[in-house]
Design an enzyme around this catalytic site. Structure first.
Site, PDB file in Angstrom:
ATOM      1  N   ASP A 273     -31.688  38.023  -4.086  1.00 41.83           N
ATOM      2  CA  ASP A 273     -31.378  37.573  -2.720  1.00 41.83           C
ATOM      3  C   ASP A 273     -30.251  38.449  -2.184  1.00 41.83           C
ATOM      4  OD1 ASP A 273     -28.599  36.096  -3.215  1.00 41.83           O
ATOM      5  OD2 ASP A 273     -29.907  35.665  -4.895  1.00 41.83           O
ATOM      6  N   ASP A 275     -27.384  37.179  -1.038  1.00 38.78           N
ATOM      7  CA  ASP A 275     -26.257  36.267  -0.909  1.00 38.78           C
ATOM      8  C   ASP A 275     -26.211  35.798   0.551  1.00 38.78           C
ATOM      9  OD1 ASP A 275     -24.396  34.876  -2.467  1.00 38.78           O
ATOM     10  OD2 ASP A 275     -22.739  36.052  -1.669  1.00 38.78           O
TER      11      ASP A 275
HETATM   12  N1  LIG Z   1     -26.232  34.954  -4.474  1.00 41.10           N
HETATM   13  C1  LIG Z   1     -25.932  34.666  -5.738  1.00 41.10           C
HETATM   14  N2  LIG Z   1     -24.660  34.337  -6.083  1.00 41.10           N
HETATM   15  C2  LIG Z   1     -24.357  34.072  -7.369  1.00 41.10           C
HETATM   16  N3  LIG Z   1     -25.255  34.073  -8.354  1.00 41.10           N
HETATM   17  C3  LIG Z   1     -26.511  34.387  -8.060  1.00 41.10           C
HETATM   18  N4  LIG Z   1     -27.604  34.480  -8.824  1.00 41.10           N
HETATM   19  C4  LIG Z   1     -28.634  34.836  -8.036  1.00 41.10           C
HETATM   20  N5  LIG Z   1     -28.241  34.970  -6.766  1.00 41.10           N
HETATM   21  C5  LIG Z   1     -26.908  34.697  -6.747  1.00 41.10           C
END
Ligand SMILES: Nc1ncnc2[nH]cnc12
Ligand SMILES: CSC[C@H]1O[C@H](OP(=O)(O)O)[C@H](O)[C@@H]1O
Length: 336
Positions: A273, A275
């Site tokens: 992703d 974030d």
């Molecule tokens: N955005 C994110 N922040 C922290 N850990 C994650 N693991 C997968 N995506 C994450």
């Protein structure tokens, strides 16, 4: 290093190499046979191996590779005929049973970081017990997967990163085996964190990923947050501004403890992703969906990396790892 120090360093490395080669159990196949890695030997060569001393291969320490599977890689069908091992350690229970077996003839041990049913959150993972259990089973290497958020536009979901450093934002985790407790190791250990990961293991991961045609970013700083919550937008932007490339919740203290244990450790992170800095919703279903779409690539990568690790002579690297730990222990310095 001045002349005397260099001489002393050389003597210590030589001593550790002799120690490691004595500990080596594999690959002596008779003087006139070619130098082949253990996994490429025939069964009869392996049998000979246990009885004949060979000047070439008996010096190669046998490699055993621990794989810590993160979110989405809890019980991969990597091992044929895996045997479950319950290991108790002086640091407590690992996340789950460890599964011992072989991949392409190379000894491998699998461990699900959050437990096989993903019941342990990142704070509560017993990282010390996990690393100690792998070390106890004889692992020389640990390769791990991590699902991470991307903090850079060019690191797209579904792509891989082989991180070369980290930024620690955890707050609740024990980061050392040398903790002054009755169960801990004696002394105080100040382990250097550069290089944080084993450069040779990283190189093998990277080259193999490239040869398999995966989109892989050759380096990156992994920001490790305490979790289990995801970051706020302000935090996410701050992590970008301080040089973070990707963000996850588990690399620390795993990488630190692996280094204290003298293991060759490297990580393959999959961006799942963007974030939340990217105006993007981060939640578990979307993270796992992206991971699932690409998990076959991680499995393919590990299966191809393992024989490549096994064909290399790690004597010097393992001796140096041991020396790094020795030099990090303050009580050892006082004794000298
Ligand atoms: N955005 C994110 N922040 C922290 N850990 C994650 N693991 C997968 N995506 C994450
Ligand atoms: C399932 S989303 C958050 C979770 O995923 C990552 O786990 P891992 O590093 O074990 O792959 C992340 O660090 C969080 O623990």
């Amino acid at each position: 290093m001045d002349g005397n120090k260099r001489l002393l360093h050389g003597i210590v490395v030589k001593f550790l190499k002799i120690k490691l080669s004595k500990a080596a159990t594999s690959t002596a196949i008779g003087k006139n046979l070619p130098c082949l890695p253990h996994h490429q030997l025939s069964n009869s060569q392996r049998r000979l191996n246990s009885t004949v001393k060979n000047t070439c291969l008996s010096a190669m320490p046998k490699v055993k590779i621990g794989i810590i599977g993160g979110s989405g890689l809890n019980n991969p069908e990597l091992l044929k005929n895996g045997v479950e091992k319950t290991v108790d350690t002086q640091f407590g229970q690992p996340s789950d049973v460890l599964i011992e077996g072989q991949i392409q003839g190379v000894d491998v041990v699998l461990l699900a970081r959050h437990g096989r049913h993903h019941t342990i959150n990142p704070t509560n993972v017993n990282y010390r017990a996990n690393i100690w259990a792998l070390k106890t089973l004889g692992c020389t290497h640990v390769i791990v997967s991590a699902a991470v958020g991307s903090l850079k536009e060019e690191i797209k979901p579904g792509q891989f990163v082989v991180p070369d450093s980290f930024i620690d934002r955890t707050t609740k985790r024990i980061q050392t085996f040398y903790d002054g407790s009755p169960n801990g190791l004696p002394g105080v250990c100040h382990i250097p964190m550069e290089p944080a990961f084993c450069p040779t293991t990283r190189k093998i991961l990277l080259e193999t990923a490239q040869e398999l045609g995966l989109t892989v970013h050759p380096k990156g700083n992994l920001v490790v947050i305490e979790g289990p919550r995801f970051s706020s937008k302000a935090e996410s932007n701050m992590y970008r501004s301080i040089g973070g490339s990707i963000i996850g919740m588990t690399l620390v203290p795993e990488v630190v403890l692996a280094k204290e244990a003298g293991l060759c450790y490297a990580c393959v992170a999959m961006a799942t992703d963007y974030d939340c800095w990217f105006d993007h919703v981060v939640d578990v279903p979307s993270v796992l969906a992206t991971f699932k779409q690409n998990v076959d690539n991680i499995i393919k990568l590990f299966v191809n990396v393992i024989p490549r690790i096994a064909e290399q002579d790690w004597t010097d690297i393992l001796a140096n790892n041991e020396l790094t730990v020795k030099n990090g222990i303050q009580s050892e310095q006082v004794k000298k």
